[in-house]
Design a protein around this motif. Structure first.
Motif, PDB file in Angstrom:
ATOM      1  N   ALA A  16      42.863  11.625  48.348  1.00 32.44           N
ATOM      2  CA  ALA A  16      42.155  10.594  47.586  1.00 32.44           C
ATOM      3  C   ALA A  16      41.843   9.384  48.462  1.00 32.44           C
ATOM      4  O   ALA A  16      40.902   8.628  48.178  1.00 32.44           O
ATOM      5  CB  ALA A  16      42.965  10.171  46.370  1.00 32.44           C
ATOM      6  N   ALA A  17      42.610   9.192  49.535  1.00 29.64           N
ATOM      7  CA  ALA A  17      42.341   8.079  50.466  1.00 29.64           C
ATOM      8  C   ALA A  17      40.952   8.198  51.076  1.00 29.64           C
ATOM      9  O   ALA A  17      40.329   7.195  51.432  1.00 29.64           O
ATOM     10  CB  ALA A  17      43.395   8.054  51.570  1.00 29.64           C
ATOM     11  N   MET A  18      40.458   9.427  51.191  1.00 26.38           N
ATOM     12  CA  MET A  18      39.154   9.629  51.809  1.00 26.38           C
ATOM     13  C   MET A  18      38.003   9.267  50.875  1.00 26.38           C
ATOM     14  O   MET A  18      36.851   9.227  51.285  1.00 26.38           O
ATOM     15  CB  MET A  18      39.030  11.067  52.300  1.00 26.38           C
ATOM     16  N   ALA A  19      38.339   9.004  49.610  1.00 32.55           N
ATOM     17  CA  ALA A  19      37.333   8.491  48.674  1.00 32.55           C
ATOM     18  C   ALA A  19      37.439   6.978  48.536  1.00 32.55           C
ATOM     19  O   ALA A  19      36.794   6.389  47.663  1.00 32.55           O
ATOM     20  CB  ALA A  19      37.503   9.163  47.312  1.00 32.55           C
ATOM     21  N   ALA A  20      38.233   6.325  49.398  1.00 37.87           N
ATOM     22  CA  ALA A  20      38.487   4.892  49.254  1.00 37.87           C
ATOM     23  C   ALA A  20      37.215   4.054  49.379  1.00 37.87           C
ATOM     24  O   ALA A  20      37.060   3.047  48.688  1.00 37.87           O
ATOM     25  CB  ALA A  20      39.526   4.437  50.289  1.00 37.87           C
ATOM     26  N   GLU A  21      36.294   4.446  50.250  1.00 36.15           N
ATOM     27  CA  GLU A  21      35.049   3.694  50.389  1.00 36.15           C
ATOM     28  C   GLU A  21      34.182   3.823  49.142  1.00 36.15           C
ATOM     29  O   GLU A  21      33.295   3.000  48.909  1.00 36.15           O
ATOM     30  CB  GLU A  21      34.253   4.189  51.606  1.00 36.15           C
ATOM     31  N   GLU A  22      34.447   4.877  48.344  1.00 37.97           N
ATOM     32  CA  GLU A  22      33.657   5.104  47.136  1.00 37.97           C
ATOM     33  C   GLU A  22      34.386   4.630  45.885  1.00 37.97           C
ATOM     34  O   GLU A  22      33.951   4.884  44.759  1.00 37.97           O
ATOM     35  CB  GLU A  22      33.315   6.598  47.035  1.00 37.97           C
ATOM     36  N   ALA A  23      35.516   3.921  46.078  1.00 35.53           N
ATOM     37  CA  ALA A  23      36.314   3.404  44.954  1.00 35.53           C
ATOM     38  C   ALA A  23      35.893   1.984  44.622  1.00 35.53           C
ATOM     39  O   ALA A  23      35.697   1.147  45.505  1.00 35.53           O
ATOM     40  CB  ALA A  23      37.798   3.437  45.298  1.00 35.53           C
ATOM     41  N   LYS A  24      35.774   1.702  43.321  1.00 39.58           N
ATOM     42  CA  LYS A  24      35.564   0.344  42.864  1.00 39.58           C
ATOM     43  C   LYS A  24      36.916  -0.369  42.840  1.00 39.58           C
ATOM     44  O   LYS A  24      37.883   0.159  42.327  1.00 39.58           O
ATOM     45  CB  LYS A  24      34.936   0.342  41.461  1.00 39.58           C
ATOM     46  N   ASP A  25      36.986  -1.551  43.428  1.00 40.48           N
ATOM     47  CA  ASP A  25      38.211  -2.355  43.469  1.00 40.48           C
ATOM     48  C   ASP A  25      39.398  -1.513  43.955  1.00 40.48           C
ATOM     49  O   ASP A  25      40.380  -1.305  43.227  1.00 40.48           O
ATOM     50  CB  ASP A  25      38.500  -2.929  42.086  1.00 40.48           C
ATOM     51  N   PRO A  26      39.350  -1.003  45.210  1.00 42.60           N
ATOM     52  CA  PRO A  26      40.404  -0.107  45.699  1.00 42.60           C
ATOM     53  C   PRO A  26      41.804  -0.704  45.673  1.00 42.60           C
ATOM     54  O   PRO A  26      42.788   0.013  45.506  1.00 42.60           O
ATOM     55  CB  PRO A  26      39.962   0.223  47.132  1.00 42.60           C
ATOM     56  N   ALA A  27      41.924  -2.022  45.812  1.00 40.35           N
ATOM     57  CA  ALA A  27      43.248  -2.648  45.800  1.00 40.35           C
ATOM     58  C   ALA A  27      43.961  -2.433  44.468  1.00 40.35           C
ATOM     59  O   ALA A  27      45.195  -2.392  44.408  1.00 40.35           O
ATOM     60  CB  ALA A  27      43.112  -4.141  46.078  1.00 40.35           C
ATOM     61  N   ARG A  28      43.198  -2.293  43.400  1.00 39.61           N
ATOM     62  CA  ARG A  28      43.797  -2.105  42.078  1.00 39.61           C
ATOM     63  C   ARG A  28      43.810  -0.637  41.657  1.00 39.61           C
ATOM     64  O   ARG A  28      44.793  -0.131  41.112  1.00 39.61           O
ATOM     65  CB  ARG A  28      43.013  -2.928  41.050  1.00 39.61           C
ATOM     66  N   THR A  29      42.700   0.075  41.913  1.00 40.23           N
ATOM     67  CA  THR A  29      42.566   1.429  41.381  1.00 40.23           C
ATOM     68  C   THR A  29      43.380   2.464  42.148  1.00 40.23           C
ATOM     69  O   THR A  29      43.930   3.396  41.556  1.00 40.23           O
ATOM     70  CB  THR A  29      41.085   1.850  41.376  1.00 40.23           C
ATOM     71  N   ILE A  30      43.476   2.319  43.465  1.00 40.98           N
ATOM     72  CA  ILE A  30      44.155   3.339  44.269  1.00 40.98           C
ATOM     73  C   ILE A  30      45.655   3.404  43.989  1.00 40.98           C
ATOM     74  O   ILE A  30      46.202   4.497  43.795  1.00 40.98           O
ATOM     75  CB  ILE A  30      43.850   3.133  45.774  1.00 40.98           C
ATOM     76  N   PRO A  31      46.390   2.265  43.948  1.00 46.87           N
ATOM     77  CA  PRO A  31      47.825   2.382  43.633  1.00 46.87           C
ATOM     78  C   PRO A  31      48.083   3.036  42.280  1.00 46.87           C
ATOM     79  O   PRO A  31      48.995   3.871  42.149  1.00 46.87           O
ATOM     80  CB  PRO A  31      48.294   0.915  43.641  1.00 46.87           C
ATOM     81  N   ARG A  32      47.302   2.668  41.271  1.00 51.23           N
ATOM     82  CA  ARG A  32      47.489   3.279  39.953  1.00 51.23           C
ATOM     83  C   ARG A  32      47.259   4.787  40.001  1.00 51.23           C
ATOM     84  O   ARG A  32      48.010   5.565  39.408  1.00 51.23           O
ATOM     85  CB  ARG A  32      46.523   2.641  38.944  1.00 51.23           C
TER      86      ARG A  32
END
Length: 454
Positions: free
Chosen positions: A210-226
């Protein structure tokens, strides 16, 4: 101009990707571990690996949110250890994500073969590649929405499996012959616990994708940890539940060397012609499809990131009119299809090609985990000013546990899989040779501040 990816993914999409990348590991692959460790030995292996992954994800999330780059581990190691560090992590991640999909595709073929015995599993596997490569090319939001739907269905199906099998569960079935090579806890059993490591890792392999979709994540600081934390909790519960229920359904030894253990376990309880049986085969495909489709997304972003940084031919970083790395998607697919078509004439260390590809993918994963944890420690020391919206809890103990267990896993795999270790080493050496010969590619690419720490 540098090719960039569009941020369109929310928390639920990312949970779908993180969980979906892995969910096929609950459907097949892990039962090979029973053959070398027994049910009780493999249960210990799985608990050890679940601990490693839990510590790893809580630590890895710090890197993912601080450096939201499509290269994932490649970007973290490049930032921490320079170009050579980036190469090691990037190549290891590529091996993991390129060799996992053919194993999953073969399992898709095996599941379909249960319903249609006349269907050649290899042809079904190749058809799966063509179908899901196309879907990934058509756009990341469409691909992520599809991934979310099939992941939810796959999780529900695993819960249904456990519910249907539970009334027939027998602890005596699960513990019978529980220590491979020994009737009691002795040296042969201990040896099997370590030999089974690749198959326990398969329960959780690729969640980091999922880290490889980080550039395509909205607000990665909030969405990725969850997404990551909810994903690892989901997977640990499902892995333990599925293994216990399947092992207690009957003679688990008949399930230890096949690609469709869940339908066969359910058959022991409800019979071959039950409606539950047919439902599991059909809906169970969603678990395999979720991982297969998600890992195609993962390997394509790794090819894309390495090519964009000059580590691979620049053509692999080209984007289609749908803003997806179509050439990278096709490149990984070609490798996977060749592996599938080679199934009848390749035997490695007495393993089926499926088991061998799982083990190769795990070699890549473990090296990448080690590089990621080393990067976390180094960046804490060399880049204290880096914005870290999420910090690894229990630092430095939690990442140290993940690092120590990953090193133990790597040493055990080197000991028990010397031929596959040599093949993995050869792939890494080939990547390093290309790296030495192509410095001009890296010198000519546009500046990427995220890789240089500026």
């Amino acid at each position: 101009m540098t090719a960039t990816l569009k941020p369109t993914l929310g928390t639920l999409h990312l949970w779908g990707i993180a969980t979906g990348l892995v969910i096929s590991g609950e459907y097949f692959g892990w039962s090979y571990g029973w053959g070398v460790a027994g049910t009780l030995g493999f249960l210990l292996t799985t608990l050890l690996i679940a601990t490693m992954y839990s510590c790893f994800i809580f630590s890895f999330t710090e890197l993912t949110t601080a450096i939201p780059h499509a290269g994932g581990p490649f970007a973290y190691s490049r930032r921490a250890f320079g170009e050579t560090g980036g190469l090691i992590a990037g190549m290891a991640t590529l091996v993991e994500f390129v060799f996992a999909p053919p194993a999953i595709a073969m399992a898709i073929g095996a599941y379909l073969n249960v319903q249609y015995p006349q269907l050649n599993p290899k042809y079904a596997a190749v058809a799966a590649y063509l179908m899901f490569m196309t879907l990934n090319i058509l756009g990341v939001r469409l691909a992520a929405m599809f991934e979310l739907v099939v992941t939810i269905l796959a999780v529900l199906e695993l819960l249904v499996f456990m519910g249907v099998v539970a009334p027939g569960f027998s602890l005596a079935n699960f513990t019978a012959h529980g220590w491979a090579g020994s009737d009691h806890f002795g040296l042969p059993a201990v040896s099997g616990i370590f030999a089974a490591i690749p198959f326990a890792i398969w329960f959780f392999l690729a969640i980091e994708g999922a880290a490889m979709a980080a550039e395509e994540a909205k607000d990665p600081a909030r969405t990725i940890p969850r997404a990551y934390i909810s994903g690892i909790l989901t997977l640990v519960v499902l892995a333990i539940g599925v293994m216990l229920m399947a092992g207690g359904a009957g003679d688990w030894r008949t399930l230890s060397g096949i690609n469709d253990p869940l339908p066969q376990a359910m058959k022991m309880i409800v019979g071959e012609h039950s409606r539950w049986m047919h439902m599991l085969v059909w809906i169970g495909l969603f678990g395999l499809i979720a991982s297969f489709h998600g890992i195609i997304l993962g390997y394509s972003r790794q090819f894309f990131a390495l090519a964009r940084a000059g580590y691979l031919p620049a053509g692999l970083a080209k984007l289609s009119r749908f803003q997806t790395p179509h050439r990278a998607i096709i490149a990984g697919g070609v490798i996977g299809i060749i592996a599938i078509l080679s199934d009848n004439w390749i035997q490695l260390q007495g393993m089926s090609l499926t088991a061998a590809m799982i083990t190769l993918a795990v070699f890549g994963a473990i090296v990448m985990y080690i590089m990621s944890m080393l990067s976390l420690f180094r960046l804490r020391r060399t880049a204290p000013q880096m914005v870290r919206s999420f910090r690894a809890p229990g630092y430095p103990l939690v990442p140290a546990i993940a690092l120590l267990l990953a090193v133990i896993c790597l040493l055990a795999m080197l000991w028990f899989n010397p031929l596959l270790a040599a093949i993995f080493g050869g792939l890494m050496a080939a990547g390093y040779l290309w790296f030495l010969l192509t410095k001009n590619l890296r010198d000519s690419v546009p500046h990427d501040a995220m890789l240089q720490g500026e």
